[in-house]
Design a protein around this motif. Structure first.
Motif, PDB file in Angstrom:
ATOM      1  N   LEU A 320      -1.375  16.133  10.946  1.00 42.33           N
ATOM      2  CA  LEU A 320      -2.355  15.089  10.649  1.00 42.33           C
ATOM      3  C   LEU A 320      -3.295  14.846  11.827  1.00 42.33           C
ATOM      4  O   LEU A 320      -4.472  14.500  11.627  1.00 42.33           O
ATOM      5  N   ALA A 321      -2.796  15.009  13.049  1.00 44.09           N
ATOM      6  CA  ALA A 321      -3.615  14.736  14.234  1.00 44.09           C
ATOM      7  C   ALA A 321      -4.521  15.902  14.617  1.00 44.09           C
ATOM      8  O   ALA A 321      -5.436  15.730  15.428  1.00 44.09           O
ATOM      9  N   TRP A 322      -4.286  17.082  14.057  1.00 43.93           N
ATOM     10  CA  TRP A 322      -5.103  18.238  14.426  1.00 43.93           C
ATOM     11  C   TRP A 322      -6.555  18.016  14.000  1.00 43.93           C
ATOM     12  O   TRP A 322      -6.817  17.672  12.850  1.00 43.93           O
ATOM     13  N   LEU A 380       5.231   8.605  -2.888  1.00 43.02           N
ATOM     14  CA  LEU A 380       4.319   9.204  -3.867  1.00 43.02           C
ATOM     15  C   LEU A 380       3.289   8.183  -4.343  1.00 43.02           C
ATOM     16  O   LEU A 380       2.095   8.487  -4.458  1.00 43.02           O
ATOM     17  N   LEU A 381       3.754   6.974  -4.624  1.00 40.19           N
ATOM     18  CA  LEU A 381       2.846   5.913  -5.065  1.00 40.19           C
ATOM     19  C   LEU A 381       1.880   5.546  -3.950  1.00 40.19           C
ATOM     20  O   LEU A 381       0.670   5.421  -4.178  1.00 40.19           O
ATOM     21  N   ALA A 382       2.399   5.386  -2.732  1.00 41.52           N
ATOM     22  CA  ALA A 382       1.544   4.991  -1.614  1.00 41.52           C
ATOM     23  C   ALA A 382       0.458   6.030  -1.356  1.00 41.52           C
ATOM     24  O   ALA A 382      -0.711   5.684  -1.134  1.00 41.52           O
ATOM     25  N   ILE A 383       0.818   7.311  -1.396  1.00 40.49           N
ATOM     26  CA  ILE A 383      -0.170   8.357  -1.151  1.00 40.49           C
ATOM     27  C   ILE A 383      -1.238   8.364  -2.233  1.00 40.49           C
ATOM     28  O   ILE A 383      -2.442   8.462  -1.945  1.00 40.49           O
ATOM     29  N   GLY A 384      -0.834   8.240  -3.491  1.00 42.33           N
ATOM     30  CA  GLY A 384      -1.817   8.233  -4.581  1.00 42.33           C
ATOM     31  C   GLY A 384      -2.780   7.067  -4.475  1.00 42.33           C
ATOM     32  O   GLY A 384      -3.999   7.227  -4.625  1.00 42.33           O
ATOM     33  N   VAL A 385      -2.250   5.870  -4.192  1.00 37.98           N
ATOM     34  CA  VAL A 385      -3.103   4.685  -4.080  1.00 37.98           C
ATOM     35  C   VAL A 385      -4.041   4.813  -2.878  1.00 37.98           C
ATOM     36  O   VAL A 385      -5.241   4.501  -2.967  1.00 37.98           O
ATOM     37  N   LEU A 386      -3.508   5.277  -1.752  1.00 34.26           N
ATOM     38  CA  LEU A 386      -4.336   5.406  -0.549  1.00 34.26           C
ATOM     39  C   LEU A 386      -5.398   6.488  -0.693  1.00 34.26           C
ATOM     40  O   LEU A 386      -6.514   6.351  -0.167  1.00 34.26           O
ATOM     41  N   LEU A 387      -5.084   7.554  -1.408  1.00 33.37           N
ATOM     42  CA  LEU A 387      -6.094   8.592  -1.651  1.00 33.37           C
ATOM     43  C   LEU A 387      -7.261   8.037  -2.462  1.00 33.37           C
ATOM     44  O   LEU A 387      -8.441   8.294  -2.157  1.00 33.37           O
ATOM     45  N   ASP A 388      -6.956   7.274  -3.492  1.00 31.75           N
ATOM     46  CA  ASP A 388      -8.023   6.675  -4.303  1.00 31.75           C
ATOM     47  C   ASP A 388      -8.803   5.641  -3.494  1.00 31.75           C
ATOM     48  O   ASP A 388     -10.036   5.534  -3.614  1.00 31.75           O
ATOM     49  N   ASP A 392      -9.948  10.124  -0.942  1.00 29.00           N
ATOM     50  CA  ASP A 392      -9.175  11.353  -0.703  1.00 29.00           C
ATOM     51  C   ASP A 392      -9.015  11.681   0.783  1.00 29.00           C
ATOM     52  O   ASP A 392      -9.107  12.846   1.190  1.00 29.00           O
ATOM     53  N   ASN A 393      -8.759  10.663   1.586  1.00 23.67           N
ATOM     54  CA  ASN A 393      -8.472  10.892   3.000  1.00 23.67           C
ATOM     55  C   ASN A 393      -6.959  11.121   3.155  1.00 23.67           C
ATOM     56  O   ASN A 393      -6.171  10.179   3.209  1.00 23.67           O
ATOM     57  N   TYR A 394      -6.570  12.379   3.231  1.00 24.64           N
ATOM     58  CA  TYR A 394      -5.158  12.723   3.295  1.00 24.64           C
ATOM     59  C   TYR A 394      -4.504  12.280   4.599  1.00 24.64           C
ATOM     60  O   TYR A 394      -3.309  12.016   4.634  1.00 24.64           O
ATOM     61  N   ARG A 395      -5.269  12.203   5.679  1.00 23.16           N
ATOM     62  CA  ARG A 395      -4.686  11.811   6.958  1.00 23.16           C
ATOM     63  C   ARG A 395      -4.158  10.385   6.899  1.00 23.16           C
ATOM     64  O   ARG A 395      -3.063  10.090   7.380  1.00 23.16           O
ATOM     65  N   ILE A 396      -4.951   9.494   6.318  1.00 26.35           N
ATOM     66  CA  ILE A 396      -4.511   8.107   6.181  1.00 26.35           C
ATOM     67  C   ILE A 396      -3.372   8.008   5.167  1.00 26.35           C
ATOM     68  O   ILE A 396      -2.352   7.348   5.412  1.00 26.35           O
ATOM     69  N   ALA A 397      -3.518   8.668   4.034  1.00 29.00           N
ATOM     70  CA  ALA A 397      -2.514   8.567   2.967  1.00 29.00           C
ATOM     71  C   ALA A 397      -1.161   9.109   3.416  1.00 29.00           C
ATOM     72  O   ALA A 397      -0.111   8.496   3.177  1.00 29.00           O
ATOM     73  N   PHE A 398      -1.176  10.265   4.102  1.00 29.43           N
ATOM     74  CA  PHE A 398       0.075  10.890   4.511  1.00 29.43           C
ATOM     75  C   PHE A 398       0.751  10.144   5.670  1.00 29.43           C
ATOM     76  O   PHE A 398       1.937  10.333   5.923  1.00 29.43           O
ATOM     77  N   ALA A 399       0.012   9.302   6.361  1.00 29.76           N
ATOM     78  CA  ALA A 399       0.608   8.529   7.457  1.00 29.76           C
ATOM     79  C   ALA A 399       1.616   7.506   6.946  1.00 29.76           C
ATOM     80  O   ALA A 399       2.424   6.985   7.729  1.00 29.76           O
ATOM     81  N   SER A 400       1.607   7.213   5.640  1.00 33.85           N
ATOM     82  CA  SER A 400       2.571   6.260   5.078  1.00 33.85           C
ATOM     83  C   SER A 400       4.013   6.744   5.248  1.00 33.85           C
ATOM     84  O   SER A 400       4.957   5.947   5.197  1.00 33.85           O
ATOM     85  N   VAL A 401       4.194   8.043   5.472  1.00 31.23           N
ATOM     86  CA  VAL A 401       5.530   8.600   5.677  1.00 31.23           C
ATOM     87  C   VAL A 401       6.234   7.943   6.862  1.00 31.23           C
ATOM     88  O   VAL A 401       7.440   7.668   6.823  1.00 31.23           O
ATOM     89  N   PHE A 402       5.479   7.657   7.930  1.00 27.73           N
ATOM     90  CA  PHE A 402       6.097   7.149   9.155  1.00 27.73           C
ATOM     91  C   PHE A 402       6.703   5.761   8.968  1.00 27.73           C
ATOM     92  O   PHE A 402       7.678   5.405   9.635  1.00 27.73           O
ATOM     93  N   VAL A 403       6.151   4.980   8.058  1.00 30.34           N
ATOM     94  CA  VAL A 403       6.657   3.624   7.820  1.00 30.34           C
ATOM     95  C   VAL A 403       8.080   3.686   7.268  1.00 30.34           C
ATOM     96  O   VAL A 403       8.993   3.002   7.748  1.00 30.34           O
TER      97      VAL A 403
END
Length: 440
Positions: A320-322, A380-388, A392-403
């Motif tokens: 994500l940071a690349w 899965l829900l968090a990524i879908g909501v954050l993408l919308d 479609d910013n995957y970097r922000i959406a995928f960061a929900s994993v760390f929580v």
């Protein structure tokens, strides 16, 4: 009475194993193999599904969220069913449900019908893994439990490989309905195998033992059985271990892996499929290693679980940071590390198994199995909501994993000491009972 009970539990927990055990257990594992291939089939067809049903990212994620919601919600009821009805009956119900769900998903031409089919599939899928764990405990000695569980998970992951490789080609060649509806034939094959071959345990006729059916009978008995399983620190530690280790790899495989690789990282769909295949192969190979390590040295459980979580977080953060699309070597490393998630999640069952008596093992396993799928559903829900929400910013959406990783690690560290102490107390108590029963 205590001596008789201890003797009965020991006989129940120490079956002979052998070639017949492998044969019967293998029939049950084939059911799990088919269930996993159906469960993960949407992961390679996410873009096709969005086009077929004309849905947004959050609506697309609802397919898998609903499937996992049903799966997670069924874990404790399924555990109770397995403890009372036995493995064979529960597996037959599961096969009927997930085969109907897969067939219906192939025929569905509207979003609501497709959702209903995935829910049905999730219900049937929920009945497989706990049944296979119980089958292994009935046919193999307890000391082989960690390896048997890892091998079952490994074979299940090969079902993921089938969905990644075979279903992709079927979709390209034949289209949606023939690929999904046609794959439902595998469910009929394993149904015949279970009816013909599977037995709950050595010497059984396929029905559970009498005490399994009667244990905790009634509404209050069910509540007590759940409460007793939850009260054990090992059960709760197992659930949080499963919660924290499993979900990053599961989220990537079930839905968001290919869209992320294609839309965010700019790789071709074919290359994305190869990377998911690599993840599955890493999962299968690592399972054998983890199983051997834990079987030989129980103290390795926490080190392996926390080490996997740390490696997953580091690889996820690096991608994500690349700046810009990540290079090929980093994506390969990322998928290899995500392959550790499945085997590490099995450690949760190794915490719960010694903490609970055999007649409560299905219920305890259901509680543990809720962990990872609840985390996966939430992510899965968090990524879908954050993408919308972010275009479609995957970097922000995928960061929900760390929580969720931070939450899970905190609970694991809080419960570990109590679970280990309780496990040692049970071992000491069992040793004393054995010394009384067996003359010097």
């Amino acid at each position: 009475m205590n001596g008789a009970t201890a003797t009965g539990e020991r006989q129940f927990a120490e079956p002979p194993g052998g070639s017949r055990a492998v044969f019967v257990w293998g029939a049950g594992v084939l059911v799990y193999f088919v269930a996993v291939s159906y469960r993960t089939s949407l992961g390679v067809a996410g873009l096709d599904a969005a086009d077929r049903f004309q849905v947004t990212a959050s609506a697309l994620s609802t397919f898998t969220i609903l499937q996992l919601l049903v799966y997670a919600g069924m874990q404790i009821p399924v555990g109770l069913l397995v403890d009372r009805l036995g493995t064979k009956r529960v597996l037959i119900m599961g096969i009927a449900l997930f085969t109907t769900g897969q067939f219906g998903f192939g025929l569905a031409d509207s979003y609501p019908l497709a959702l209903a089919s995935r829910a049905l599939l999730g219900c049937g899928d929920a009945m497989t893994f706990i049944s296979v764990l119980r089958l292994g405990s009935r046919w193999f000695p307890a000391r082989r439990g960690p390896m048997i569980a890892q091998v079952a998970a490994l074979i299940g992951m090969s079902g993921n490989l089938v969905s990644t490789l075979a279903l992709t080609r079927l979709l390209d060649r034949f289209g949606w309905t023939p690929a999904f509806a046609g794959s439902a034939a595998a469910g009929l094959v394993v149904l015949v195998l279970v009816l013909a071959l599977l037995k709950d345990g050595p010497g059984s006729d396929g029905a559970p033992a009498r005490r399994d059916r009667s244990a905790g009978a009634g509404r209050f008995g069910v509540g007590r059985q759940i409460a007793d399983a939850w009260r054990e620190p090992g059960t709760r530690l197992g659930m949080w271990t499963h919660f924290t280790t499993q979900f990053p790899g599961m989220v990537f495989l079930l839905l968001w892996g290919i869209p992320f690789l294609v839309e965010s990282e700019g790789v071709t769909p074919a290359r994305a499929g190869e990377l998911l295949t690599l993840l599955v192969l890493a999962n299968m190979a690592t399972g054998l290693v983890y199983g051997q390590l834990i079987a030989r040295r129980h103290g390795a459980r926490t080190v392996l679980a926390l080490g996997t979580i740390g490696a997953t977080a580091a690889a996820w953060a690096a991608v994500l940071a690349w700046p810009g699309p990540a290079p090929s070597w980093l994506l390969v490393t990322f998928c290899l590390v995500l392959g550790l998630c499945g085997p590490a999640s099995m450690i949760g069952f190794d915490y719960a198994r010694p903490a609970n008596p055999p007649e409560r093992l299905g219920t305890a396993s259901g509680i543990v199995n809720m962990g990872g799928f609840t985390a996966s559903m939430t992510t899965l829900l968090a990524i879908g909501v954050l993408l919308d929400a972010t275009g479609d910013n995957y970097r922000i959406a995928f960061a929900s994993v760390f929580v969720l990783q931070a939450l899970g690690v905190g609970q694991m560290l809080r419960l570990r000491g109590r679970a280990v102490r309780r496990e040692r107390e049970r071992v000491v108590a069992a040793t004393r009972v054995e010394s009384v029963r067996v003359p010097a």
